[in-house]
Design a protein around this motif. Structure first.
Motif, PDB file in Angstrom:
ATOM      1  N   THR A   1       0.837  -1.194   0.000  1.00  0.00           N
ATOM      2  CA  THR A   1       0.000   0.000   0.000  1.00  0.00           C
ATOM      3  C   THR A   1       0.874   1.246   0.000  1.00  0.00           C
ATOM      4  O   THR A   1       2.097   1.174   0.151  1.00  0.00           O
ATOM      5  CB  THR A   1      -0.887   0.019   1.252  1.00  0.00           C
ATOM      6  N   VAL A   2       0.243   2.397  -0.133  1.00  0.00           N
ATOM      7  CA  VAL A   2       1.017   3.636  -0.130  1.00  0.00           C
ATOM      8  C   VAL A   2       1.674   3.858   1.227  1.00  0.00           C
ATOM      9  O   VAL A   2       2.791   4.381   1.314  1.00  0.00           O
ATOM     10  CB  VAL A   2       0.132   4.837  -0.540  1.00  0.00           C
ATOM     11  N   GLU A   3       1.004   3.443   2.309  1.00  0.00           N
ATOM     12  CA  GLU A   3       1.618   3.579   3.637  1.00  0.00           C
ATOM     13  C   GLU A   3       2.857   2.696   3.752  1.00  0.00           C
ATOM     14  O   GLU A   3       3.856   3.085   4.371  1.00  0.00           O
ATOM     15  CB  GLU A   3       0.611   3.215   4.734  1.00  0.00           C
ATOM     16  N   ALA A   4       2.782   1.505   3.158  1.00  0.00           N
ATOM     17  CA  ALA A   4       3.947   0.621   3.163  1.00  0.00           C
ATOM     18  C   ALA A   4       5.087   1.242   2.364  1.00  0.00           C
ATOM     19  O   ALA A   4       6.257   1.175   2.762  1.00  0.00           O
ATOM     20  CB  ALA A   4       3.573  -0.743   2.596  1.00  0.00           C
ATOM     21  N   PHE A   5       4.749   1.849   1.236  1.00  0.00           N
ATOM     22  CA  PHE A   5       5.764   2.529   0.435  1.00  0.00           C
ATOM     23  C   PHE A   5       6.427   3.646   1.240  1.00  0.00           C
ATOM     24  O   PHE A   5       7.655   3.785   1.247  1.00  0.00           O
ATOM     25  CB  PHE A   5       5.131   3.087  -0.835  1.00  0.00           C
ATOM     26  N   GLN A   6       5.630   4.431   1.946  1.00  0.00           N
ATOM     27  CA  GLN A   6       6.189   5.509   2.756  1.00  0.00           C
ATOM     28  C   GLN A   6       7.142   4.974   3.821  1.00  0.00           C
ATOM     29  O   GLN A   6       8.133   5.626   4.161  1.00  0.00           O
ATOM     30  CB  GLN A   6       5.066   6.306   3.423  1.00  0.00           C
ATOM     31  N   SER A   7       6.852   3.789   4.336  1.00  0.00           N
ATOM     32  CA  SER A   7       7.681   3.244   5.413  1.00  0.00           C
ATOM     33  C   SER A   7       9.077   2.860   4.944  1.00  0.00           C
ATOM     34  O   SER A   7       9.960   2.599   5.765  1.00  0.00           O
ATOM     35  CB  SER A   7       6.995   2.041   6.070  1.00  0.00           C
ATOM     36  N   LEU A   8       9.310   2.852   3.624  1.00  0.00           N
ATOM     37  CA  LEU A   8      10.662   2.612   3.125  1.00  0.00           C
ATOM     38  C   LEU A   8      11.620   3.714   3.567  1.00  0.00           C
ATOM     39  O   LEU A   8      12.841   3.555   3.491  1.00  0.00           O
ATOM     40  CB  LEU A   8      10.657   2.514   1.599  1.00  0.00           C
ATOM     41  N   GLY A   9      11.072   4.821   4.041  1.00  0.00           N
ATOM     42  CA  GLY A   9      11.909   5.905   4.536  1.00  0.00           C
ATOM     43  C   GLY A   9      12.756   5.526   5.728  1.00  0.00           C
ATOM     44  O   GLY A   9      13.671   6.271   6.099  1.00  0.00           O
ATOM     45  N   ARG A  10      12.501   4.362   6.308  1.00  0.00           N
ATOM     46  CA  ARG A  10      13.323   3.927   7.445  1.00  0.00           C
ATOM     47  C   ARG A  10      14.796   3.833   7.059  1.00  0.00           C
ATOM     48  O   ARG A  10      15.680   3.961   7.910  1.00  0.00           O
ATOM     49  CB  ARG A  10      12.830   2.589   7.982  1.00  0.00           C
TER      50      ARG A  10
END
Length: 283
Positions: free
Chosen positions: A63-72
């Motif tokens: 999901t888009v939230e999962a994509f954003q979490s790549l910022g880790r």
């Protein structure tokens, strides 16, 4: 020697994440300043995920939230470069239109899946529990206080998409096949209210063990103010404050980082990594 951060002795998880989201936003801004072409690339991927149901080869719902979490990854020394190269070739043309490339999906699932370390996700917020207040999915709740992280609102305008960082969210226990069996346990931990104190400030105040701590000034994962407050509360603890390394300084810095962290030489340093007023070598 303590490397990679000193935790707050008394902060609730909410305090930790209220301090974290502004740091994450600064890291994302620095990434886009380094790679301005990634602004449009990230928006394009996020828009695709908002309009398509994507399941990665390992069964992870992307999901888009999962994509954003790549910022880790932005909290590591080479994280910005890693993210940039990941975004470069995300799409391939198909008869039905652009689709996420197999190679991109393979890399993404390796970064997102907790199959190799499920307990990390399970106890990540629980490690802050030490009073009658539940953690109650703190990172998810506190994120709502920072609307610039809302992907849908961002894509409705023209702002850069913000990635998130080292945060654990309830949707991860639905999206990640490795975490689904732990969904109920995660919920129980998030609701727990019978935590006991993690630290004994009175004992730390009379500590007699020589100790040094590296405090990475620009650490995305650990708040510098929290770390220095803790350092001041521990008798005999010396800090080495540096912006020369990210959170993974020991891995990337090698002997240079260990030298700075020596209990007998570590003192506070100025941003830039120079140690000032070092103690003499231990006899």
């Amino acid at each position: 020697m303590i490397t990679g951060g000193l935790p707050s002795l008394d902060a609730h998880a909410d305090d930790v994440y209220r301090a974290a989201y502004p740091r994450i936003e600064r890291k994302v801004a620095a990434h886009y300043a380094r790679y301005p072409q990634d602004v449009e690339r990230a928006r394009r991927i996020a828009d695709h995920l908002l309009t398509h149901d994507v399941v990665l080869p390992n069964g992870y719902r992307f999901t888009v939230e999962a994509f954003q979490s790549l910022g880790r990854v932005l909290g590591s020394g080479d994280g910005s470069h890693q993210l940039h190269h990941l975004l470069e070739d995300a799409f391939v043309p198909t008869p039905a239109g652009p689709a996420l490339a197999d190679a991109f999906q393979e890399q993404v699932q390796g970064l997102l899946s907790y199959a190799g370390h499920p307990l990390y996700a399970l106890v990540h917020e629980a490690c802050y529990g030490q009073d009658a207040r539940p953690t109650a999915w703190s990172a998810e709740r506190v994120r709502a206080e920072f609307p610039r992280f809302d992907a849908a609102k961002t894509l409705a305008g023209d702002e850069p998409l913000l990635f998130t960082g080292e945060t654990i969210h309830p949707w991860m226990f639905d999206n990640d096949p490795a975490l689904r069996p732990l969904r109920e346990t995660a919920g129980l931990l998030a609701a727990r209210t019978d935590w006991t104190p993690l630290y004994d400030p009175a004992r730390l105040a009379v500590n007699e063990v020589p100790v040094a701590a590296a405090v990475y000034h620009d650490d995305m994962y650990v708040d510098t103010a929290h770390a220095l407050t803790t350092a001041a509360a521990i008798r005999g603890l010396r800090t080495w404050v540096t912006d020369e390394f990210e959170h993974d300084g020991v891995r990337t810095g090698g002997p240079g980082c260990w030298t700075g962290c020596s209990p007998w030489r570590a003192t506070r340093s100025e941003p830039g990594g120079a140690v000032t007023g070092a103690l003499p070598d231990r006899p």
